[in-house]
Enzyme design. Structure first.
Site, PDB file in Angstrom:
ATOM      1  N   SER A   1       0.796  -1.237   0.000  1.00 12.59           N
ATOM      2  CA  SER A   1       0.000   0.000   0.000  1.00 12.59           C
ATOM      3  C   SER A   1       0.825   1.282   0.000  1.00 12.59           C
ATOM      4  CB  SER A   1      -0.955   0.011   1.199  1.00 12.59           C
ATOM      5  OG  SER A   1      -2.019  -0.884   0.979  1.00 12.59           O
TER       6      SER A   1
ATOM      7  N   LYS B   1      -0.105   3.768  -2.598  1.00 19.94           N
ATOM      8  CA  LYS B   1      -1.141   4.797  -2.451  1.00 19.94           C
ATOM      9  C   LYS B   1      -0.556   6.206  -2.288  1.00 19.94           C
ATOM     10  CE  LYS B   1      -4.621   1.649  -0.562  1.00 19.94           C
ATOM     11  NZ  LYS B   1      -3.931   0.398  -0.218  1.00 19.94           N
TER      12      LYS B   1
ATOM     13  N   SER C   1      -5.963   2.889   4.614  1.00 21.22           N
ATOM     14  CA  SER C   1      -5.395   2.100   3.519  1.00 21.22           C
ATOM     15  C   SER C   1      -6.436   1.264   2.787  1.00 21.22           C
ATOM     16  CB  SER C   1      -4.267   1.189   4.040  1.00 21.22           C
ATOM     17  OG  SER C   1      -3.363   0.881   2.993  1.00 21.22           O
TER      18      SER C   1
END
Length: 324
Positions: free
Chosen positions: A106, A109, A163
């Site tokens: 993640s 992101k 997340s």
């Protein structure tokens, strides 16, 4: 008389052709004064004397690392890759496998947020489609349904703090027009930043063999993202509460804590370091990943990245921050 005129015309024509060849560079001419940058009459020297400005190289305002840097020598991290860079003076304090291509989970992101901030509006209303229906086991999800709506501002906060992978898909489709187009925008931005060992295939970081980056490339991306006030504000938040709407206009409430244990107070940084914020990431392929913005007691900023650690990633990060 006619013969004389014809002869004169021939001589004139030959003269013109010879002059043309000289002026246009035809033939093989030798020069008594070859090019010399230090010559008092060279174009280079004249220009450099008249204008002392120079073009700034690409890496003039970023850290550059070509190999491992041991730091104090007492640091022994188990993570596959890690870096610690000073933002203020571009010093490399520590580097381990900085350019090895790995799964970022993640931490992806960060780039999703950066591209969204560059191309979207915070008050832009995003509407969920079937693209948010992620079925991968263990994926972090908010639980979006087709027709749900929220603003880009809300989506970025939920995506970065909690997340949420389905929210990352919402952002990508809403800002890029399609997920595929948004991913191409992510890769274009990576190339612009010099993150040449990076290839994204989705906006959330769930495992794909072709979806990889490096600790160094993540530094470049994060270093760009923290230039945006909204991004800096979000990564410092310890929790977030908001309300969005389903397809029928009914309210749906969100109340989430950050996944960053330093901000939650569950883990402690060294006494001389303050963790400002960052992003976590975890998948089976990527292991535990973490990127942080921190400050020392003098206010100087640092970016640190750990990739492919185990569940002691926060303890490992605390050791890394001890190099400050």
């Amino acid at each position: 008389m006619k013969y004389t005129n014809r002869k004169r015309k021939s001589i004139l024509l030959c003269t013109i052709m010879a002059l043309f060849c000289v002026l246009t560079g035809c033939g093989r001419l030798s020069y008594d004064m070859p090019y010399d940058a230090d010559s008092s009459v060279s174009c280079f020297n004249v220009v450099s004397r008249q204008d002392s400005r120079v073009a700034a190289p690409f890496a003039s305002e970023i850290c550059v690392v070509t190999g491992d840097v041991a730091g104090s020598g007492n640091l022994n991290l188990e993570a596959k890759a890690a870096i610690l860079f000073s933002v203020n003076d571009n010093r490399v304090l520590y580097s381990k496998n900085a350019h090895e291509k790995l799964h970022p989970a993640s931490l992806t992101k960060v780039m999703t947020a950066l591209v969204a901030l560059q191309n979207g509006r915070l008050d832009q209303v995003l509407t969920a489609t079937s693209s948010v229906n992620i079925t991968e086991p263990g994926a972090q999800l908010l639980g979006l349904k087709t027709g749900d709506t929220m603003t880009l501002d809300q989506a970025l906060r939920i995506m970065l703090l909690f997340s949420s992978n389905d929210v990352a898909m919402l952002v990508a489709e809403g800002v890029g027009g399609s997920v595929d187009n948004f991913v191409e925008m992510m890769n274009q931005e990576a190339r612009r930043l010099g993150a040449t060992n990076t290839n994204f295939v989705n906006p959330h970081g769930l495992t794909n063999d072709e979806h990889k980056t490096t600790a160094y490339d993540l530094y470049l991306i994060f270093n760009e993202a923290i230039k945006y006030e909204t991004f800096r504000e979000i990564i410092q938040m310890s929790s977030y509460q908001t309300t969005y709407y389903d397809a029928n206009g009914r309210e749906k409430t969100v109340d989430k804590q950050t996944t960053n244990l330093f901000l939650r107070g569950d883990r402690q940084a060294p006494a001389n370091v303050t963790v400002i914020g960052g992003k976590t990431g975890t998948t089976s392929a990527a292991g535990h990943c973490l990127i942080l913005l921190s400050r020392d007691v003098g206010g100087a900023s640092y970016i640190s990245v750990i990739l492919k650690s185990d569940d002691t990633v926060f303890e490992e990060m605390a050791k890394l921050l001890g190099e400050i």
